[in-house]
Scaffold this motif. Structure first.
Motif, PDB file in Angstrom:
ATOM      1  N   GLU A 276      31.678  41.007  45.007  1.00 25.62           N
ATOM      2  CA  GLU A 276      32.419  41.538  43.631  1.00 25.62           C
ATOM      3  C   GLU A 276      32.905  42.947  43.718  1.00 25.62           C
ATOM      4  O   GLU A 276      32.663  43.693  42.969  1.00 25.62           O
ATOM      5  CB  GLU A 276      31.751  41.295  42.424  1.00 25.62           C
ATOM      6  CG  GLU A 276      31.480  39.582  42.040  1.00 25.62           C
ATOM      7  CD  GLU A 276      30.633  39.455  40.758  1.00 25.62           C
ATOM      8  OE1 GLU A 276      30.302  40.524  39.979  1.00 25.62           O
ATOM      9  OE2 GLU A 276      30.583  38.325  40.229  1.00 25.62           O
ATOM     10  N   SER A 277      33.209  43.380  44.963  1.00 25.26           N
ATOM     11  CA  SER A 277      33.570  44.602  45.224  1.00 25.26           C
ATOM     12  C   SER A 277      34.677  45.176  44.413  1.00 25.26           C
ATOM     13  O   SER A 277      35.776  44.637  44.224  1.00 25.26           O
ATOM     14  CB  SER A 277      34.159  44.788  46.818  1.00 25.26           C
ATOM     15  OG  SER A 277      34.308  46.116  46.847  1.00 25.26           O
ATOM     16  N   THR A 279      36.792  47.051  45.089  1.00 27.57           N
ATOM     17  CA  THR A 279      38.049  47.368  46.089  1.00 27.57           C
ATOM     18  C   THR A 279      38.443  45.921  46.233  1.00 27.57           C
ATOM     19  O   THR A 279      39.522  45.685  47.129  1.00 27.57           O
ATOM     20  CB  THR A 279      37.780  48.215  47.229  1.00 27.57           C
ATOM     21  OG1 THR A 279      36.943  47.537  48.248  1.00 27.57           O
ATOM     22  CG2 THR A 279      37.404  49.537  46.931  1.00 27.57           C
ATOM     23  N   ARG A 280      37.940  44.961  45.973  1.00 26.08           N
ATOM     24  CA  ARG A 280      38.261  43.422  46.351  1.00 26.08           C
ATOM     25  C   ARG A 280      38.170  43.392  47.804  1.00 26.08           C
ATOM     26  O   ARG A 280      39.164  42.833  48.587  1.00 26.08           O
ATOM     27  CB  ARG A 280      39.751  43.114  45.699  1.00 26.08           C
ATOM     28  CG  ARG A 280      39.811  43.142  44.259  1.00 26.08           C
ATOM     29  CD  ARG A 280      41.076  43.017  43.715  1.00 26.08           C
ATOM     30  NE  ARG A 280      41.612  41.624  44.065  1.00 26.08           N
ATOM     31  CZ  ARG A 280      41.390  40.719  43.397  1.00 26.08           C
ATOM     32  NH1 ARG A 280      40.488  40.565  42.144  1.00 26.08           N
ATOM     33  NH2 ARG A 280      41.712  39.295  43.776  1.00 26.08           N
ATOM     34  N   GLU A 282      36.145  41.540  49.701  1.00 26.91           N
ATOM     35  CA  GLU A 282      35.874  40.386  50.157  1.00 26.91           C
ATOM     36  C   GLU A 282      37.251  39.676  50.318  1.00 26.91           C
ATOM     37  O   GLU A 282      37.195  38.866  51.279  1.00 26.91           O
ATOM     38  CB  GLU A 282      34.978  39.592  49.096  1.00 26.91           C
ATOM     39  CG  GLU A 282      35.506  39.174  47.986  1.00 26.91           C
ATOM     40  CD  GLU A 282      35.572  40.404  46.843  1.00 26.91           C
ATOM     41  OE1 GLU A 282      35.671  40.313  45.678  1.00 26.91           O
ATOM     42  OE2 GLU A 282      35.350  41.677  47.284  1.00 26.91           O
ATOM     43  N   HIS A 283      38.215  39.769  49.625  1.00 29.45           N
ATOM     44  CA  HIS A 283      39.545  38.990  49.759  1.00 29.45           C
ATOM     45  C   HIS A 283      40.240  39.418  51.009  1.00 29.45           C
ATOM     46  O   HIS A 283      40.854  38.608  51.516  1.00 29.45           O
ATOM     47  CB  HIS A 283      40.538  39.275  48.406  1.00 29.45           C
ATOM     48  CG  HIS A 283      39.708  38.741  47.249  1.00 29.45           C
ATOM     49  ND1 HIS A 283      39.679  37.507  46.793  1.00 29.45           N
ATOM     50  CD2 HIS A 283      39.221  39.551  46.156  1.00 29.45           C
ATOM     51  CE1 HIS A 283      39.099  37.372  45.794  1.00 29.45           C
ATOM     52  NE2 HIS A 283      38.749  38.618  45.381  1.00 29.45           N
TER      53      HIS A 283
END
Length: 303
Positions: A276-277, A279-280, A282-283
């Motif tokens: 749940e970074s 900065t997103r 993981e997406h």
């Protein structure tokens, strides 16, 4: 080695002692036994340069090791880990976890201790709560699918240019690392000396290390990588300074690294990311062909 899934065991009559360089081979075997990765003695030597490590001997055998990474200057958060030769039952889990907390409490400047365990291991969660740990954030291990490759090299935003590891000093990289991870949760505190040691190891993938630098040589973003004993690549740290985010810097750096991995046929390519970074991140990795292979939960305790 930071981020390794934890396993625990308790052996009656443990005698704890500080780990030394002479224990590198033993610790590498112990860490490899209780994780999904293989560790070398050289990696352990670099690990010992930053972490406080204690070993538990039982008779003539080493049964367990605990480790605490002290916080960086000006911070209060450190990281804990442990490895054992045998699995534990729930009634005796707390002995080694308690030793990690004891080691953390004796570490100067450390106020918050974090560790990560597999999300599905509810026994770990229950015992960690008994040690006053509370869940903090999810941590994902991701592996590239070996199919989704960039079709071209992406450009960096003007006026940034690509650079290699040897183009910057450890001090310059440390400054960028501190700034890029200032608002991140799973960050390992390091020093310029640590980077110098890690970059000098055989595991450091010098040919993959890719940076974005400004015209005056300041690092704006970076992707580093380390060779794994099985032949794969572990990417990280990966970061972009806040002022350069959302401008395609990390995408360009990651694309360059993935293209080199494809040319050298390096696989598997793995990394670890906050699930749940803020900065997103993981997406971004999902779009570049990475898939989640393990979900961990990071716990922390206020000391």
């Amino acid at each position: 080695m930071p981020g390794t899934a934890l396993a625990a065991a308790v052996v009656i009559g443990m005698n704890w002692r500080p780990a030394t360089a002479e224990d590198a081979v033993l610790l590498a075997e112990l860490a490899s036994r209780t994780s999904d990765s293989e560790f070398s003695a050289e990696q352990v030597l670099a690990f010992l340069d930053s972490w406080y490590v204690e070993i538990a001997d039982h008779g003539l055998a080493t049964e367990a090791a605990v480790a605490v990474l002290p916080p960086a200057k000006g911070r209060s958060r450190g990281y804990g880990a442990w490895w054992t030769r045998r699995d534990a039952d729930s009634d005796r889990f707390g002995t080694i976890g308690g030793r990690v907390v004891q080691l953390a409490e004796s570490t100067p400047g450390l106020r918050v201790l974090q560790i990560s365990v597999p999300a599905e291991r509810t026994i770990d969660a229950d015992q960690l709560r008994a040690l006053r740990f509370e869940p903090a954030y999810p941590l994902w291990t991701m592996v590239h699918d070996n199919k989704t490759w960039p079709d071209r090299q992406l450009d960096l935003p003007v006026p940034l240019r690509f650079a290699r590891w040897l183009d910057v000093t450890p001090d310059e990289f440390q400054a960028a690392y501190e700034h890029a991870y200032i608002d991140q949760r799973p960050v390992e505190p390091h020093t310029p000396e640590t980077w110098d040691l890690l970059a000098g190891s055989d595991n450091f993938a010098t040919d993959l290390a890719t940076l974005a630098v400004t015209p005056d040589g300041q690092v704006a973003g970076f992707v580093l990588g380390f060779h794994q004993s099985a032949g794969g690549i572990e990417l990280g740290p990966i970061g972009t300074l806040p002022s350069w985010r959302r401008r395609g810097v990390c995408s360009a750096l990651l694309s360059a690294v993935l293209l080199r991995c494809r040319e050298s046929r390096s696989h598997p390519i793995s990394l670890t990311v906050d699930g749940e970074s803020p900065t997103r991140a993981e997406h971004l990795y999902l779009r570049h062909g990475f898939q989640v292979t393990q979900r961990l939960v990071t716990y922390q305790v206020q000391l």
